[in-house]
Write a protein that holds these residues in place. Structure first.
Motif, PDB file in Angstrom:
ATOM      1  N   VAL A 138      96.514  54.126 -88.034  1.00 51.94           N
ATOM      2  CA  VAL A 138      97.566  54.792 -88.817  1.00 51.94           C
ATOM      3  C   VAL A 138      97.339  56.195 -88.577  1.00 51.94           C
ATOM      4  O   VAL A 138      96.235  56.836 -88.511  1.00 51.94           O
ATOM      5  N   PHE A 139      98.551  56.732 -88.146  1.00 53.90           N
ATOM      6  CA  PHE A 139      98.698  58.317 -87.918  1.00 53.90           C
ATOM      7  C   PHE A 139      98.032  58.882 -89.348  1.00 53.90           C
ATOM      8  O   PHE A 139      98.775  58.472 -90.301  1.00 53.90           O
ATOM      9  N   ASP A 140      97.035  59.816 -89.214  1.00 55.42           N
ATOM     10  CA  ASP A 140      96.698  60.361 -90.455  1.00 55.42           C
ATOM     11  C   ASP A 140      97.081  61.800 -90.926  1.00 55.42           C
ATOM     12  O   ASP A 140      97.555  62.171 -91.994  1.00 55.42           O
ATOM     13  N   ARG A 141      96.879  62.595 -89.826  1.00 58.48           N
ATOM     14  CA  ARG A 141      96.925  64.284 -90.124  1.00 58.48           C
ATOM     15  C   ARG A 141      97.119  64.940 -88.695  1.00 58.48           C
ATOM     16  O   ARG A 141      96.697  64.341 -87.536  1.00 58.48           O
ATOM     17  N   VAL A 142      97.724  66.072 -88.794  1.00 57.84           N
ATOM     18  CA  VAL A 142      97.700  67.241 -87.855  1.00 57.84           C
ATOM     19  C   VAL A 142      96.821  68.346 -88.153  1.00 57.84           C
ATOM     20  O   VAL A 142      97.158  68.601 -89.326  1.00 57.84           O
ATOM     21  N   LEU A 143      95.829  68.679 -87.382  1.00 59.48           N
ATOM     22  CA  LEU A 143      95.077  69.758 -87.739  1.00 59.48           C
ATOM     23  C   LEU A 143      95.633  70.953 -86.540  1.00 59.48           C
ATOM     24  O   LEU A 143      95.601  70.694 -85.702  1.00 59.48           O
ATOM     25  N   TYR A 144      95.691  72.233 -87.402  1.00 58.02           N
ATOM     26  CA  TYR A 144      96.076  73.176 -86.480  1.00 58.02           C
ATOM     27  C   TYR A 144      95.894  74.572 -87.199  1.00 58.02           C
ATOM     28  O   TYR A 144      96.020  74.931 -88.132  1.00 58.02           O
ATOM     29  N   ASP A 145      95.167  75.342 -86.359  1.00 59.53           N
ATOM     30  CA  ASP A 145      94.593  76.527 -86.755  1.00 59.53           C
ATOM     31  C   ASP A 145      93.908  76.723 -88.170  1.00 59.53           C
ATOM     32  O   ASP A 145      94.161  77.425 -89.077  1.00 59.53           O
ATOM     33  N   GLY A 146      93.150  75.604 -88.259  1.00 59.12           N
ATOM     34  CA  GLY A 146      92.334  75.557 -89.601  1.00 59.12           C
ATOM     35  C   GLY A 146      93.122  74.915 -90.874  1.00 59.12           C
ATOM     36  O   GLY A 146      92.309  74.727 -92.027  1.00 59.12           O
ATOM     37  N   ALA A 147      94.330  74.645 -90.727  1.00 49.36           N
ATOM     38  CA  ALA A 147      95.431  73.915 -91.816  1.00 49.36           C
ATOM     39  C   ALA A 147      95.363  72.461 -91.059  1.00 49.36           C
ATOM     40  O   ALA A 147      95.538  72.125 -90.229  1.00 49.36           O
ATOM     41  N   GLU A 148      95.899  71.580 -92.377  1.00 47.45           N
ATOM     42  CA  GLU A 148      96.132  70.326 -92.106  1.00 47.45           C
ATOM     43  C   GLU A 148      97.720  70.081 -92.734  1.00 47.45           C
ATOM     44  O   GLU A 148      97.947  70.408 -93.586  1.00 47.45           O
ATOM     45  N   PHE A 149      98.140  69.025 -91.908  1.00 41.88           N
ATOM     46  CA  PHE A 149      99.611  68.947 -92.282  1.00 41.88           C
ATOM     47  C   PHE A 149      99.697  67.139 -92.008  1.00 41.88           C
ATOM     48  O   PHE A 149      99.270  66.601 -91.175  1.00 41.88           O
ATOM     49  N   GLY A 150     100.751  66.901 -92.577  1.00 42.48           N
ATOM     50  CA  GLY A 150     101.195  65.534 -92.376  1.00 42.48           C
ATOM     51  C   GLY A 150     100.824  64.395 -93.556  1.00 42.48           C
ATOM     52  O   GLY A 150      99.858  64.679 -94.185  1.00 42.48           O
ATOM     53  N   MET A 151     101.799  63.377 -93.559  1.00 42.10           N
ATOM     54  CA  MET A 151     101.367  62.149 -94.508  1.00 42.10           C
ATOM     55  C   MET A 151     101.065  60.876 -93.528  1.00 42.10           C
ATOM     56  O   MET A 151     101.536  61.026 -92.658  1.00 42.10           O
ATOM     57  N   GLN A 152     100.251  60.035 -94.003  1.00 36.88           N
ATOM     58  CA  GLN A 152     100.143  58.872 -93.063  1.00 36.88           C
ATOM     59  C   GLN A 152     101.311  58.047 -92.991  1.00 36.88           C
ATOM     60  O   GLN A 152     102.116  58.016 -93.552  1.00 36.88           O
ATOM     61  N   ALA A 153     101.176  57.554 -91.674  1.00 40.07           N
ATOM     62  CA  ALA A 153     102.527  56.807 -91.144  1.00 40.07           C
ATOM     63  C   ALA A 153     101.931  55.807 -89.879  1.00 40.07           C
ATOM     64  O   ALA A 153     101.091  56.010 -89.426  1.00 40.07           O
ATOM     65  N   HIS A 154     102.811  54.587 -90.247  1.00 35.53           N
ATOM     66  CA  HIS A 154     102.443  53.919 -89.050  1.00 35.53           C
ATOM     67  C   HIS A 154     102.838  53.968 -87.562  1.00 35.53           C
ATOM     68  O   HIS A 154     103.867  54.746 -87.603  1.00 35.53           O
ATOM     69  N   PRO A 155     102.207  53.647 -86.532  1.00 31.17           N
ATOM     70  CA  PRO A 155     102.348  53.836 -85.191  1.00 31.17           C
ATOM     71  C   PRO A 155     103.704  53.547 -84.894  1.00 31.17           C
ATOM     72  O   PRO A 155     104.369  52.230 -85.379  1.00 31.17           O
ATOM     73  N   GLY A 156     104.595  54.105 -84.354  1.00 31.02           N
ATOM     74  CA  GLY A 156     106.130  54.030 -83.860  1.00 31.02           C
ATOM     75  C   GLY A 156     106.987  54.253 -84.957  1.00 31.02           C
ATOM     76  O   GLY A 156     108.215  54.067 -84.920  1.00 31.02           O
ATOM     77  N   SER A 157     106.547  54.622 -86.234  1.00 33.96           N
ATOM     78  CA  SER A 157     107.434  55.076 -87.126  1.00 33.96           C
ATOM     79  C   SER A 157     107.986  56.328 -87.009  1.00 33.96           C
ATOM     80  O   SER A 157     107.617  57.144 -86.218  1.00 33.96           O
ATOM     81  N   ALA A 158     109.329  56.597 -87.643  1.00 31.33           N
ATOM     82  CA  ALA A 158     110.028  57.997 -87.549  1.00 31.33           C
ATOM     83  C   ALA A 158     108.953  59.099 -87.982  1.00 31.33           C
ATOM     84  O   ALA A 158     109.093  60.291 -87.446  1.00 31.33           O
ATOM     85  N   GLU A 159     108.244  58.779 -88.796  1.00 30.01           N
ATOM     86  CA  GLU A 159     107.268  59.954 -89.457  1.00 30.01           C
ATOM     87  C   GLU A 159     106.296  60.416 -88.440  1.00 30.01           C
ATOM     88  O   GLU A 159     105.808  61.604 -88.011  1.00 30.01           O
ATOM     89  N   GLU A 160     105.706  59.459 -87.729  1.00 23.83           N
ATOM     90  CA  GLU A 160     104.934  59.595 -86.591  1.00 23.83           C
ATOM     91  C   GLU A 160     105.438  60.481 -85.486  1.00 23.83           C
ATOM     92  O   GLU A 160     104.947  61.512 -84.947  1.00 23.83           O
TER      93      GLU A 160
END
Length: 599
Positions: A460-482
């Motif tokens: 399950v796509f969980d989050r993006v980490l960048y420069d000490g901050a976290e982004f994103g909501m959980q999403a299924h592989p292949g989904s538009a959110e991912e």
């Protein structure tokens, strides 16, 4: 001679062929940090000098420029480079040749041919024949360049061999991108200074960290894409256990869930490799020759991942299984090709210098900050402004902590903390360090020690980490959110990455709010509201709850058991030993509320 004039002389002495196309992205003009380090060295002219520079910053260029100056001004007559691996010593010899310094990477014994100005050897080679190298240092004034000097602390024998071999050297230049270690083996020729806490730590003569390098455009910004998912495995006792990667659990359970995720027979690895390949396709729109690397735990897994990549992409991946001549050639061929994928066992994480690597998959269970920094260092080397690096990770608390602390600079501590009851969050076992620095694929006995059977895994796509901050909501592989995150352009300035991630998350949140509640089959909360809690943090929460309940016992006169039962009745959930971090926090707040009312 002034330092500026000295630096100019060093640049003037460089061969017209310098830098050519050196493997480390050598520049014809020194970078500001390299110039600064040169000036400090030439001003002080020390016998020992420790330069700490983040992977990808150009330590080799600095070292060879300095070597050229010292040779030209007859401070030294020859150069010895000590590198961690066979592959790296050959890369040093190639880079040195480009500036007119001829090093023999095949040297083993006896007199050196007059066509060479020095040798390139490995720490293991020095460990076998320290007196050979000592004699060479005693016969002629020698500059010794100790690349990734922390390796000299890997074992007592290596450290002792380096001390014996290079104690007579005229000059010693120590280089590292990752000076910190968990053990207390002193690193040869490194100065240690005692801090206010009484702990002696390594003292660098010049430091150039990842944060500074990122600001200067010397390294790429790293986007970490983290994947969780449900895991199921059978323990050696025959019990079947199901858990979600990223949920608080014991250290053993985290290890087994992690290994289940990395099992090539499950669904987690194919899903993550598919996502990483899509990310690579997007990155190659801006960086046409961008490559990807999977860092595997062992040979069997590496072969299985290469097979999966072939099935997913229809093209063969370059497979690097051991640090032999064939492996070195395969790395070189991949480096100069435009092939998409390489799969390598963990021991090459530090020996792979392929500047076009821009996408990585961290598919090993090593959880040391040293190894993690070395592994991520394979992807950060910048060739032009705007290039980004993407690294795919399992949602494991330690890894997410390391990813969020990319800019933290740590030194090697020679003493253990005085309070032995306090757990050092960066402490690694000696066993893990040995694994992280292995030069050959070895049977580690891991299978016997944690005998279990991986049964099922999903990603399950969980989050993006960048420069000490976290982004994103959980999403299924292949989904538009991912796809929103996999489709981030490969050429962006660091501030543009941050802005784009914020926009993508805002779009996800807006889309989520429009959906009926019954359609929400995943936890639809932004990453910053879904903290990944470590086992240590769970212990601290349980301890805090028990302390609060203990205080309330004295205040209310009720027994411990009665209060815990009442908290479960009011707040819901299982006993505190099985409760989640959120449930424990809720109970802490509730008992605080009760205590306040009684005052």
């Amino acid at each position: 001679m002034t330092t500026t004039a000295a630096s100019a002389a060093s640049s003037h002495h460089l061969s017209p062929a310098f830098p050519g196309r050196a493997p480390w992205g050598t520049a014809s003009k020194l970078r500001a940090w390299q110039q600064g380090a040169m000036e400090r060295y030439l001003q002080e002219q020390p016998r020992d000098f420790l330069a700490v520079a983040t992977p990808g910053a150009g330590k080799t260029t600095f070292a060879l420029t300095l070597a050229s100056w010292l040779l030209h001004h007859h401070v030294v007559q020859q150069v010895t480079v000590v590198a961690p691996t066979e592959h790296l010593k050959k890369q040093w010899a190639e880079a040195a040749a480009r500036i007119g310094i001829k090093l023999d990477p095949e040297y083993s014994a006896g007199p050196l041919s007059k066509e060479y100005q020095g040798v390139a050897v490995t720490y293991a080679g020095v460990g076998v024949r320290p007196m050979l190298h000592r004699n060479r240092c005693e016969q002629r004034k020698t500059l010794v360049i100790l690349d990734e000097i922390h390796h000299a602390g890997d074992s007592k024998s290596w450290g002792e061999a380096c001390l014996e071999a290079f104690e007579p050297a005229t000059r010693r230049l120590a280089l590292t991108g990752t000076p910190f270690r968990s053990d207390t083996n002193p690193i040869p020729f490194v100065a240690y200074e005692e801090g206010n806490d009484g702990i002696r730590r390594s003292a660098a003569d010049y430091t150039y960290g990842y944060g500074s390098a990122l600001g200067d455009g010397v390294v790429r910004p790293v986007i970490f894409l983290s994947y969780s998912g449900n895991m199921r495995w059978r323990t050696k006792a025959g019990d079947e256990i199901a858990a979600r990667l990223g949920e608080p659990m014991t250290k053993d359970a985290v290890s087994q869930a992690w290994r289940t995720a990395l099992d090539p027979r499950g669904e987690w690895m194919p899903s993550v490799l598919r996502a990483a390949d899509q990310r690579l396709t997007e990155v190659r729109k801006g960086i046409p020759d961008a490559g990807a690397l999977v860092i595997a735990s062992d040979q069997d897994s590496a072969r299985a991942y290469a097979k999966l990549i072939r099935e997913i992409t229809g093209t063969k991946a370059t497979l690097v299984l051991s640090d032999d001549t064939g492996a070195s050639n395969r790395i070189d061929e991949f480096s100069h090709s435009e092939d998409r994928w390489m799969v390598a066992v963990r021991m090459v994480s530090e020996g792979v210098d392929v500047p076009r690597l821009a996408v990585g998959v961290y598919a090993t269970t090593i959880s040391t900050p040293l190894f993690f920094a070395q592994a991520v260092g394979r992807f950060v080397r910048s060739r032009r402004r705007g290039e980004t690096a993407s690294v795919f990770l399992p949602t494991v608390p330690d890894l997410l902590t390391f990813a969020n602390e990319m800019e933290v600079e740590r030194d090697h501590a020679l003493d253990k903390p005085k309070k032995e009851t306090e757990e050092d969050p960066y402490a690694e076992s000696e066993k893990e360090m040995e694994e992280a620095n292995k030069e050959q694929d070895e049977d580690t006995g891991e299978q016997e020690e944690f005998s279990f059977e991986a049964l099922e895994s999903e990603a399950v796509f969980d989050r993006v980490l960048y420069d000490g901050a976290e982004f994103g909501m959980q999403a299924h592989p292949g989904s538009a959110e991912e796809q929103d995150y996999l489709g981030i352009p490969g050429l962006l300035e660091p501030d543009q990455v941050q802005l784009l991630l914020q926009k993508r998350q805002a779009r996800q949140i807006a889309h989520s709010r429009k959906k009926p509640d019954e359609e929400a089959d995943l936890l639809e909360l932004p990453a910053e509201r879904r903290p990944v809690v470590s086992h240590k943090e769970m212990l601290e929460l349980r301890k805090k709850l028990n302390t609060m309940v203990g205080a309330y016992v004295h205040q209310s006169g009720k027994p411990h058991g009665v209060i815990h039962t009442e908290l479960r009745r009011v707040c819901g959930g299982p006993p505190s030993a099985e409760a989640t971090a959120g449930q424990l926090r809720q109970r802490i707040e509730k008992v605080q509320e009760w205590a306040t009312r009684m005052r």
